[in-house]
Write a protein that holds these residues in place. Structure first.
Motif, PDB file in Angstrom:
ATOM      1  N   MET A  97      28.631  44.435  29.873  1.00  0.00           N
ATOM      2  CA  MET A  97      28.950  44.945  31.196  1.00  0.00           C
ATOM      3  C   MET A  97      30.297  45.684  31.132  1.00  0.00           C
ATOM      4  SD  MET A  97      29.621  42.791  34.542  1.00  0.00           S
ATOM      5  CE  MET A  97      28.754  42.910  35.943  1.00  0.00           C
ATOM      6  N   ILE A  98      30.392  46.789  31.847  1.00  0.00           N
ATOM      7  CA  ILE A  98      31.613  47.594  31.883  1.00  0.00           C
ATOM      8  C   ILE A  98      32.532  47.054  32.976  1.00  0.00           C
ATOM      9  CG2 ILE A  98      32.559  49.890  32.310  1.00  0.00           C
ATOM     10  CD1 ILE A  98      29.927  50.997  31.178  1.00  0.00           C
ATOM     11  N   LYS A  99      33.790  46.836  32.619  1.00  0.00           N
ATOM     12  CA  LYS A  99      34.776  46.281  33.553  1.00  0.00           C
ATOM     13  C   LYS A  99      35.396  47.399  34.394  1.00  0.00           C
ATOM     14  CE  LYS A  99      39.137  43.809  33.573  1.00  0.00           C
ATOM     15  NZ  LYS A  99      40.242  43.303  32.781  1.00  0.00           N
ATOM     16  N   ILE A 100      35.436  47.243  35.695  1.00  0.00           N
ATOM     17  CA  ILE A 100      36.076  48.194  36.604  1.00  0.00           C
ATOM     18  C   ILE A 100      37.541  47.785  36.749  1.00  0.00           C
ATOM     19  CG2 ILE A 100      36.161  49.078  38.958  1.00  0.00           C
ATOM     20  CD1 ILE A 100      33.122  48.604  39.074  1.00  0.00           C
ATOM     21  N   GLU A 101      38.442  48.770  36.586  1.00  0.00           N
ATOM     22  CA  GLU A 101      39.874  48.491  36.673  1.00  0.00           C
ATOM     23  C   GLU A 101      40.504  49.291  37.803  1.00  0.00           C
ATOM     24  OE1 GLU A 101      41.279  47.571  32.267  1.00  0.00           O
ATOM     25  OE2 GLU A 101      40.469  49.592  32.478  1.00  0.00           O
ATOM     26  N   LYS A 102      41.524  48.734  38.399  1.00  0.00           N
ATOM     27  CA  LYS A 102      42.242  49.400  39.498  1.00  0.00           C
ATOM     28  C   LYS A 102      43.692  49.649  39.081  1.00  0.00           C
ATOM     29  CE  LYS A 102      39.472  47.031  42.931  1.00  0.00           C
ATOM     30  NZ  LYS A 102      38.745  47.959  43.713  1.00  0.00           N
ATOM     31  N   GLY A 103      44.306  50.645  39.706  1.00  0.00           N
ATOM     32  CA  GLY A 103      45.728  50.887  39.497  1.00  0.00           C
ATOM     33  C   GLY A 103      46.077  51.635  38.222  1.00  0.00           C
ATOM     34  N   ILE A 104      45.092  52.211  37.540  1.00  0.00           N
ATOM     35  CA  ILE A 104      45.365  52.987  36.333  1.00  0.00           C
ATOM     36  C   ILE A 104      45.601  54.433  36.775  1.00  0.00           C
ATOM     37  CG2 ILE A 104      44.495  53.723  34.075  1.00  0.00           C
ATOM     38  CD1 ILE A 104      44.772  50.657  34.347  1.00  0.00           C
ATOM     39  N   PRO A 105      46.801  55.000  36.525  1.00  0.00           N
ATOM     40  CA  PRO A 105      47.074  56.370  36.979  1.00  0.00           C
ATOM     41  C   PRO A 105      46.193  57.394  36.266  1.00  0.00           C
ATOM     42  CG  PRO A 105      48.924  55.500  35.707  1.00  0.00           C
ATOM     43  CD  PRO A 105      47.932  54.401  35.835  1.00  0.00           C
TER      44      PRO A 105
END
Length: 71
Positions: free
Chosen positions: A1-9
């Motif tokens: 499963m692909i992990k969704i990340e937040k806050g990456i510019p």
């Protein structure tokens, strides 16, 4: 499963290539962080938009890749 990340510019590719200033025989070393395919596409698009008789070639050299204006 692909992990969704937040806050990456997001880094936009705004680096200009010196295609417009190049004369036949001129070349530049492509920065290592730049994707070769991106440079190839930009060179093709530039030549088609500006003057169709201009041609560019990208070749692997000892220290990376280099783009030449060949026509």
């Amino acid at each position: 499963m692909i992990k969704i990340e937040k806050g990456i510019p997001f880094k936009e590719d705004k680096e200009e290539l010196p295609l417009k200033m190049m004369k036949v025989g001129d070349s530049f070393l492509i920065p290592k962080e730049m994707i070769i395919t991106t440079v190839r596409i930009k060179a093709i698009q530039f030549a088609k938009r500006q003057t169709p008789e201009q041609k560019f070639s990208i070749k692997k050299v000892d220290n990376g890749h280099r783009c030449w204006r060949i026509k």
